[in-house]
Design a protein around this motif. Structure first.
Motif, short mmCIF file in Angstrom:
data_model
loop_
_atom_site.label_atom_id
_atom_site.label_comp_id
_atom_site.label_asym_id
_atom_site.label_seq_id
_atom_site.Cartn_x
_atom_site.Cartn_y
_atom_site.Cartn_z
N HIS A 35 0.79 -1.23 0.00
CA HIS A 35 0.00 0.00 0.00
C HIS A 35 0.82 1.28 0.00
CE1 HIS A 35 -3.66 -2.21 0.24
NE2 HIS A 35 -3.31 -2.82 1.35
N THR A 36 2.12 1.18 -0.12
CA THR A 36 2.92 2.41 -0.15
C THR A 36 2.72 3.11 -1.48
OG1 THR A 36 4.84 1.20 -0.96
CG2 THR A 36 4.69 1.53 1.41
N THR A 37 2.74 4.41 -1.44
CA THR A 37 2.55 5.20 -2.67
C THR A 37 3.88 5.48 -3.36
OG1 THR A 37 2.67 7.24 -1.37
CG2 THR A 37 0.47 6.31 -1.81
N ASP A 38 4.97 5.10 -2.75
CA ASP A 38 6.28 5.33 -3.32
C ASP A 38 6.74 4.16 -4.18
OD1 ASP A 38 6.32 7.71 -1.94
OD2 ASP A 38 7.35 6.84 -0.21
N ALA A 39 5.80 3.46 -4.76
CA ALA A 39 6.15 2.32 -5.60
C ALA A 39 6.88 2.82 -6.84
CB ALA A 39 4.91 1.55 -6.01
N ALA A 40 7.86 2.10 -7.26
CA ALA A 40 8.64 2.49 -8.44
C ALA A 40 7.78 2.36 -9.68
CB ALA A 40 9.87 1.62 -8.54
N PHE A 41 7.88 3.35 -10.56
CA PHE A 41 7.11 3.36 -11.81
C PHE A 41 8.08 3.21 -12.96
CE2 PHE A 41 5.30 5.66 -15.42
CZ PHE A 41 4.14 4.93 -15.58
N HIS A 42 7.86 2.17 -13.75
CA HIS A 42 8.73 1.92 -14.90
C HIS A 42 7.93 2.12 -16.17
CE1 HIS A 42 11.86 0.32 -12.32
NE2 HIS A 42 10.94 -0.40 -11.70
N GLN A 43 8.42 3.01 -17.02
CA GLN A 43 7.76 3.25 -18.30
C GLN A 43 8.09 2.10 -19.24
OE1 GLN A 43 5.71 5.75 -19.05
NE2 GLN A 43 5.36 4.93 -21.07
N THR A 44 7.05 1.52 -19.83
CA THR A 44 7.27 0.42 -20.75
C THR A 44 7.28 0.94 -22.18
OG1 THR A 44 4.92 -0.03 -20.86
CG2 THR A 44 6.19 -1.26 -19.22
N VAL A 45 8.02 0.24 -23.03
CA VAL A 45 8.13 0.61 -24.43
C VAL A 45 7.86 -0.63 -25.26
CG1 VAL A 45 9.69 1.49 -26.21
CG2 VAL A 45 9.84 2.35 -23.87
N LYS A 46 7.04 -0.47 -26.28
CA LYS A 46 6.72 -1.60 -27.15
C LYS A 46 7.96 -1.98 -27.95
CE LYS A 46 3.57 -3.07 -30.73
NZ LYS A 46 2.47 -2.68 -31.63
N HIS A 47 8.21 -3.25 -28.03
CA HIS A 47 9.37 -3.73 -28.76
C HIS A 47 9.15 -3.57 -30.26
CE1 HIS A 47 12.78 -6.14 -29.96
NE2 HIS A 47 11.98 -6.92 -30.67
N GLN A 48 10.07 -2.91 -30.93
CA GLN A 48 10.01 -2.72 -32.38
C GLN A 48 11.20 -3.45 -33.00
OE1 GLN A 48 7.86 -1.11 -34.31
NE2 GLN A 48 6.57 -0.25 -32.70
N PRO A 49 10.93 -4.46 -33.82
CA PRO A 49 12.05 -5.10 -34.51
C PRO A 49 12.75 -4.09 -35.42
CG PRO A 49 10.05 -6.41 -34.72
CD PRO A 49 9.66 -5.12 -34.08
N GLU A 50 14.02 -4.33 -35.68
CA GLU A 50 14.81 -3.38 -36.45
C GLU A 50 14.35 -3.25 -37.89
OE1 GLU A 50 18.94 -4.26 -36.09
OE2 GLU A 50 18.85 -4.39 -33.92
#
Length: 108
Positions: A35-50
């Motif tokens: 319940h802590t509000t200081d949870a780490a937030f990780h921005q996700t990025v969609k994988h794009q093949p080259e």
């Protein structure tokens, strides 16, 4: 003998109580962590093949498809209106022939 068994039972009871308290304490700690509000937030990025096309290229392709579909719809409407015009003219001509030019004398 009974005093030793009583002592052993008392030790077992105390040990069980101690384990229950430890479990309760761990559960409370886990709940506070959840319940802590200081949870780490990780921005996700969609994988794009080259070798995949760029996102703007997908939009250009989609826009081209939409344009072609619009042009095809306009051509279909134009052809349908021309055919409807021919059918109307033919129907008027046939009715005019039947009304004015066809002989009214019965063939005997």
């Amino acid at each position: 003998m009974t005093s030793e068994s009583n002592r052993q039972k008392e030790l077992d009871r105390r040990e069980r109580l101690l384990r229950e308290r430890e479990v309760e304490l761990r559960l409370r700690e886990m709940e506070t962590n959840i319940h802590t509000t200081d949870a780490a937030f990780h921005q996700t990025v969609k994988h794009q093949p080259e070798n995949s096309p760029k996102p703007w290229m997908k939009k250009v392709i989609l826009g081209g498809k939409l344009f072609v579909l619009g042009v095809a719809a306009l051509v279909a409407v134009k052809i349908a209106s021309v055919l409807a015009g021919f059918m109307i003219v033919a129907a008027l001509g046939w009715m005019s022939y039947k009304l004015f030019l066809e002989s009214k004398k019965p063939n005997l």
